[in-house]
Design an enzyme around this catalytic site. Sequence first.
Site, PDB file in Angstrom:
ATOM      1  N   GLU A  91     -18.836  17.750   1.769  1.00  8.88           N
ATOM      2  CA  GLU A  91     -18.043  18.365   0.694  1.00  8.88           C
ATOM      3  C   GLU A  91     -18.709  18.155  -0.660  1.00  8.88           C
ATOM      4  O   GLU A  91     -18.800  19.081  -1.472  1.00  8.88           O
ATOM      5  CB  GLU A  91     -16.632  17.758   0.678  1.00  8.88           C
ATOM      6  CG  GLU A  91     -15.766  18.249   1.828  1.00  8.88           C
ATOM      7  CD  GLU A  91     -14.493  17.420   2.039  1.00  8.88           C
ATOM      8  OE1 GLU A  91     -13.701  17.823   2.880  1.00  8.88           O
ATOM      9  OE2 GLU A  91     -14.331  16.380   1.369  1.00  8.88           O
ATOM     10  N   PHE A 128      -1.120   7.119   2.283  1.00 10.20           N
ATOM     11  CA  PHE A 128      -0.428   8.021   3.214  1.00 10.20           C
ATOM     12  C   PHE A 128       0.506   7.261   4.151  1.00 10.20           C
ATOM     13  O   PHE A 128       1.633   7.672   4.403  1.00 10.20           O
ATOM     14  CB  PHE A 128      -1.450   8.803   4.026  1.00 10.20           C
ATOM     15  CG  PHE A 128      -2.140   9.862   3.205  1.00 10.20           C
ATOM     16  CD1 PHE A 128      -1.482  11.030   2.878  1.00 10.20           C
ATOM     17  CD2 PHE A 128      -3.448   9.692   2.776  1.00 10.20           C
ATOM     18  CE1 PHE A 128      -2.108  12.008   2.122  1.00 10.20           C
ATOM     19  CE2 PHE A 128      -4.077  10.667   2.024  1.00 10.20           C
ATOM     20  CZ  PHE A 128      -3.406  11.833   1.693  1.00 10.20           C
ATOM     21  N   GLY A 161       0.836  -1.213   0.000  1.00 11.18           N
ATOM     22  CA  GLY A 161       0.000   0.000   0.000  1.00 11.18           C
ATOM     23  C   GLY A 161       0.861   1.250   0.000  1.00 11.18           C
ATOM     24  O   GLY A 161       1.698   1.444   0.881  1.00 11.18           O
TER      25      GLY A 161
END
Length: 419
Positions: free
Chosen positions: A171, A15, A12
Amino acid sequence: MSDERAKVVIIGAGFGGIEAAKALHRAPVEVTVIDRQNHHCFQPLLYQVATAALSPADVAWPIRHILRKQKNATVLMAEVHAIDTTKRRVQIDSVSIPYDYLVLATGATHSYFGHDEWAEVAPGLKRIEDATRVRRRILIAFERAELATDAAERQRLLTFAIVGGGATGVEMAGAISEVARQSLAMDFRRIDPTTARIVLIEAGPRIMPTFPQNLSDYIRHTLAKKGVEVVTSTRVMSCDAHGVELEHGRLDADTIIWAAGVVASPAARWLDAQHDRAGRVKVGPDLSVPTHPNVFVVGDTAAVTDQPGIPGTAPPAKQMGRYVGRLIGARMTGGPLPPPFRYRHMGDLATIGRQAAVVKLGRFELTGFLGWLFWSVVHIYFLIEARDRFIVAFTWLWGYVTFQRGARLITEVPLVERN
Ligand SMILES: Cc1cc2nc3c(=O)[nH]c(=O)nc-3n(C[C@H](O)[C@H](O)[C@H](O)COP(=O)(O)OP(=O)(O)OC[C@H]3O[C@@H](n4cnc5c(N)ncnc54)[C@H](O)[C@@H]3O)c2cc1C
């Protein structure tokens, strides 16, 4: 590179994974980063791609490029399906990759609460492909409404249902309202895009429950001013191609966007490890799996047993990735081991659209234009590449001044395609 170096495999390159790899920059190890995508995606700005404010390349960068200067790191594009913890090998396609240390940073995905069939009609936002798919749906809905002759069908096409009143739902609702009421307002002749209905549906009693009541109220009030209908304490019973079945009635809508739940990647299954209700692997104070001390889990896939309540956001993922990289590095060099992992909460941010965001840093709160400015600076700062920071800053500034959304192309799809 010597074969005697310890092999660190990171699965992965989100982040957590990228931070772990970078923290091993100087360590005497061979790092292998495996990801099924060739790019690292800055998920916090995906909603801007989904609403045509930014292009995919503004929010994603090739993993190879990010790690190009790190000579001890190799990047492999492949999907992991299994891990053999006895033989210490990661299974990708037909080959397996050996490891001495393994870092799992495979994130999370949408949860449809046992109704995966809804994914087809109610896409979520997780990858670039999701964002471009949602963008296509939103833009096509307006095009089809322009063609529609039946008033009820036109209204259905101009109705957008967003399920989930967390940050992504808020959002999306704010941004779709701006698309309809500002960017597209003058572009059609047979429909009035400003009449679009945008409905945000939340099962809980209030939207953005992680914020205090006053900020949650501010967000609701701001959305209402943008023409977004907020429906709380209402569960979605089912989704279909024509709308949403709610606890208290039906909402006909052509576009449904799922922003309601997340579930961790299947890392716990690969490791046969203990997990929490969201599927996150339970890890100890050094983020290792209790039954496999050389296997670490970070980010959205990890549940740190002694620190419940760590949010599923980018800062903890980065902090965990950095921690594990340093820990492995220290073990390799014989340096002092870092103390147990402690998550440092920096604050909460969310934007509702142009000139409106909420910021909470301890007791310090910002709303409105100042909040939005703060939100913009933070997001631009955290974009990885300097070039993209500049492009995003310029694109936002231009969009802000002109009300335009430049990435409004509908590509590779017939007008009648639904998915
Ligand atoms: C739409 C959206 C908006 C968000 N907004 C914010 C925000 O404003 N602020 C904030 O802090 N956080 C936000 N988040 C949450 C944040 O993005 C995540 O918490 C963070 O990305 C978690 O990092 P991670 O490293 O655990 O996983 P990810 O960043 O998701 O990375 C996981 C990586 O693993 C790879 N992978 C997964 N499975 C496999 C496999 N089997 N084989 C190979 N590779 C695999 C994936 O391709 C991906 O690159 C948002 C998330 C979304 C979806």
